[in-house]
Design a protein around this motif. Structure first.
Motif, PDB file in Angstrom:
ATOM      1  N   ARG A 392      -7.888  -4.988   2.039  1.00 14.42           N
ATOM      2  CA  ARG A 392      -8.408  -4.675   0.699  1.00 14.42           C
ATOM      3  C   ARG A 392      -7.337  -4.009  -0.161  1.00 14.42           C
ATOM      4  O   ARG A 392      -7.615  -3.113  -0.947  1.00 14.42           O
ATOM      5  N   LYS A 393      -6.093  -4.409   0.044  1.00 15.68           N
ATOM      6  CA  LYS A 393      -4.937  -3.948  -0.722  1.00 15.68           C
ATOM      7  C   LYS A 393      -4.671  -2.459  -0.543  1.00 15.68           C
ATOM      8  O   LYS A 393      -4.087  -1.813  -1.400  1.00 15.68           O
ATOM      9  N   ARG A 394      -5.103  -1.912   0.580  1.00 12.95           N
ATOM     10  CA  ARG A 394      -4.907  -0.503   0.878  1.00 12.95           C
ATOM     11  C   ARG A 394      -4.379  -0.357   2.300  1.00 12.95           C
ATOM     12  O   ARG A 394      -4.895  -0.954   3.236  1.00 12.95           O
ATOM     13  N   GLU A 396      -3.100   2.704   5.137  1.00 17.94           N
ATOM     14  CA  GLU A 396      -3.054   4.135   5.426  1.00 17.94           C
ATOM     15  C   GLU A 396      -2.379   4.376   6.766  1.00 17.94           C
ATOM     16  O   GLU A 396      -2.729   3.745   7.763  1.00 17.94           O
ATOM     17  N   ILE A 414       0.045  -4.957  -1.683  1.00 17.90           N
ATOM     18  CA  ILE A 414      -0.600  -3.656  -1.509  1.00 17.90           C
ATOM     19  C   ILE A 414      -0.623  -2.901  -2.837  1.00 17.90           C
ATOM     20  O   ILE A 414       0.336  -2.917  -3.606  1.00 17.90           O
ATOM     21  N   GLN A 415      -1.756  -2.221  -3.098  1.00 23.10           N
ATOM     22  CA  GLN A 415      -1.886  -1.430  -4.324  1.00 23.10           C
ATOM     23  C   GLN A 415      -2.092   0.053  -4.043  1.00 23.10           C
ATOM     24  O   GLN A 415      -1.823   0.885  -4.905  1.00 23.10           O
ATOM     25  N   GLN A 416      -2.581   0.392  -2.828  1.00 24.55           N
ATOM     26  CA  GLN A 416      -2.804   1.793  -2.470  1.00 24.55           C
ATOM     27  C   GLN A 416      -2.102   2.095  -1.148  1.00 24.55           C
ATOM     28  O   GLN A 416      -2.238   1.353  -0.188  1.00 24.55           O
ATOM     29  N   LEU A 417      -1.359   3.206  -1.134  1.00 26.45           N
ATOM     30  CA  LEU A 417      -0.645   3.619   0.069  1.00 26.45           C
ATOM     31  C   LEU A 417      -0.923   5.090   0.337  1.00 26.45           C
ATOM     32  O   LEU A 417      -0.712   5.926  -0.535  1.00 26.45           O
ATOM     33  N   ASN A 418      -1.401   5.406   1.551  1.00 27.49           N
ATOM     34  CA  ASN A 418      -1.695   6.782   1.949  1.00 27.49           C
ATOM     35  C   ASN A 418      -0.936   7.127   3.220  1.00 27.49           C
ATOM     36  O   ASN A 418      -0.947   6.358   4.191  1.00 27.49           O
ATOM     37  N   LEU A 439       2.481  -1.704  -6.255  1.00 22.99           N
ATOM     38  CA  LEU A 439       1.933  -0.412  -5.849  1.00 22.99           C
ATOM     39  C   LEU A 439       1.452   0.375  -7.062  1.00 22.99           C
ATOM     40  O   LEU A 439       2.198   0.611  -8.003  1.00 22.99           O
ATOM     41  N   GLU A 441      -1.208   3.210  -6.551  1.00 20.61           N
ATOM     42  CA  GLU A 441      -1.642   4.549  -6.151  1.00 20.61           C
ATOM     43  C   GLU A 441      -0.952   4.956  -4.861  1.00 20.61           C
ATOM     44  O   GLU A 441      -0.837   4.159  -3.933  1.00 20.61           O
ATOM     45  N   CYS A 442      -0.510   6.207  -4.813  1.00 17.55           N
ATOM     46  CA  CYS A 442       0.177   6.698  -3.627  1.00 17.55           C
ATOM     47  C   CYS A 442      -0.237   8.145  -3.377  1.00 17.55           C
ATOM     48  O   CYS A 442      -0.207   8.974  -4.287  1.00 17.55           O
TER      49      CYS A 442
END
Length: 513
Positions: A392-394, A396, A414-418, A439, A441-442
């Motif tokens: 889902r493009k995330r 972690e 990827i759009q979100q990286l945690n 990217l 959100e981080c």
């Protein structure tokens, strides 16, 4: 020609490939038989009475090859403007298939209507486009699909004995048969294939160049052991394929089964495939890596010669748009491979978290993968590749160690990286950030070794919208020093930046910024 593929791995969604802007012949292997079927399809496409044609037949009977041959003939005629070719895999959603086909025809269908009403509307939508030279062809194993959608059915038959023998001889490499005993053995093998082209070429491939009648006699005995008491032709082909598989060397078998793990109709990049074989330890150790790579290419060639892999119609581009040589696995061959591996491979289990000696985890093109179990205990992990996977493009990372030089490849979209409680990471570029081209959100939390979020200027600084930094006790700066490039576009999309308990940071950027 516009080709629309309905893939089972997408639960009936469609991948659209539109080469209609480039009028080229589709490379097609030498075609044996099916002359009447080819002519029937051709006449329907050239006439005005039929706009939707359903070409159906069992797997491995040659539907795709026939359509390529007809397409090349039509290309020479230049008498129609567009051919929409739809290939339906075994698992699909008829309503979604109808809707996507109609979308290609610039129409509209309601989700509330049943398939019969939708099929009627589809015909109505097609008629005006058909008058303008557009035709729709469906290739499928399922007669039910053809009937339910109102297509004109064209059934592809098995080859006659004479046609089957010609095809077998063209692949086995025995054009002249001076030995009557040998000729009789060949006819027995061909007869066991029941006129199914895929079974014929596969058996011919594994017996190529064999001239000893005793070897042929033994092969017949073995083959009959695989297909004894099987009367259904479609089931018998799996026995023929398994016969060919079992005659491979063990190393070649393991490499073949690895290929079956790729998605259906996937263009397998040869260079990357051999790299994966090496990582998995499937190729025997040799004096040098180059020698092992050469061994991998030799295995590839052997699989192609045995018709367990198909040479690609045309080379392809990988997701970084680099030109690559590819191979392809027929869906029936892949089904056989998955049947063999059903006790070896699964969907990704939680127990993977306990594989403490695992050195590489490659999850490439796992389109439906939504989560990854914890890799906290994977202390030996050196390579993690999530390229072209969904999530889902995330993505972690939680409680793992990532050191500079570790091979980590993120999904390109990827759009979100945690990152949370990750050891070893000194900047986000340590985790293969170069592939994350979108990217947005981080968030980084409790990563003690992190000194700079970005060690140098990179393109992610232009797409990033939200940056959250929490409890990073060694963080000195967001973007490292020594960058000489222009600042134009840097953080141009940034809307939110949050810093919590980052005591060492004295300035947002280095003096060079």
């Amino acid at each position: 020609m516009k080709e629309v593929r309905a893939e089972g791995r997408f639960s009936g969604s469609l991948m659209v490939n539109d080469p209609s802007t480039i009028a080229v012949n589709l490379p097609t292997p030498e075609l044996t038989g099916a002359a009447d079927v080819r002519e029937e399809i051709y006449q329907y496409l050239m006439g005005d009475e039929v706009g939707m044609i359903g070409v159906c037949g069992m797997g491995g009977i040659g539907k795709t090859t026939i359509m390529k041959d007809v397409h090349n003939r039509l290309l020479k005629e230049s008498k129609f403007r567009k051919l929409i070719w739809v290939t339906v895999s075994q698992n699909f959603d008829i309503q979604r298939l109808q809707k996507n086909i109609t979308c290609q025809l610039k129409g509209n269908l309601s989700d509330d209507e049943d398939t019969i009403i939708r099929a009627g509307k589809e015909v109505g939508i097609l008629k005006p486009t058909s008058n303008n030279g557009c035709k729709l062809v469906l290739t499928t194993r399922s007669e039910r699909v053809v009937r339910s959608m109102g297509f004109k059915k064209v059934q592809v038959p098995c080859l006659s004995m004479e046609e089957a023998m010609d095809l077998f001889l063209s692949k086995v490499g025995l054009d002249i048969l001076p030995d009557p005993t040998l000729e009789s053995f060949l006819k027995i093998v061909v007869r066991e294939c029941d006129g199914l082209p895929l079974a014929i070429v596969t058996l011919a491939g594994c017996m190529r160049g064999v001239t000893d009648p005793h070897v042929w006699e033994n092969a017949i005995d073995e083959l009959r052991g695989y297909i004894r008491n099987i009367h259904d032709v479609e089931d018998k082909v799996y026995g023929c394929l398994k016969f060919s598989y079992d005659r491979l060397k063990q190393t070649d078998q393991e490499c073949f089964l690895y290929c079956a793990l790729y998605p259906e109709d996937y263009a397998i990049i040869k260079e990357e495939l051999i790299e994966h074989w090496l990582t998995e330890g499937l190729i025997d150790e040799m004096e040098s890596r180059k020698s092992m790579e050469s061994s991998g290419y030799s295995i590839l060639q052997n699989l192609e010669e045995n018709c367990l892999l198909e040479r690609a119609e045309r080379d392809s581009y990988n997701y970084r748009f680099i030109y690559k040589k590819t191979a392809h696995m027929h869906d029936v061959v892949r089904d056989m491979g998955l049947h063999i591996t059903r006790k070896r491979f699964m969907s990704l289990p939680e127990s993977i978290s306990t594989l403490e000696k695992l050195t590489a985890l490659l999850l490439i093109g796992c389109y439906n993968l939504e989560s990854l179990p914890s890799v906290l205990k994977l202390q030996a992990l050196k390579k993690l590749d999530l390229g072209r996977s969904n999530f889902r493009k995330r993505v972690e990372f939680d409680s793992i160690e990532i050191n500079p030089g570790d091979a980590v490849v993120l999904p390109y979209d990827i759009q979100q990286l945690n990152l949370k409680l990750c050891k070893g990471v000194r900047s986000l570029e340590d985790i293969g950030l170069r592939d994350a081209t979108d990217l947005k959100e981080c968030e980084v939390d409790c990563c003690d070794k992190l000194e700079a979020v970005f060690s140098s200027k990179c393109h992610q600084l232009q797409t990033l919208e939200s940056l959250i930094l929490i409890n990073l006790r060694n963080l000195n700066v967001i973007v490292g020093a020594g960058v000489e490039e222009s600042l134009v576009g840097t953080f141009s999309s940034l809307k939110v930046i949050t810093l919590v308990k980052c005591e060492k940071i004295k300035k947002m950027f280095s003096a060079d910024w």
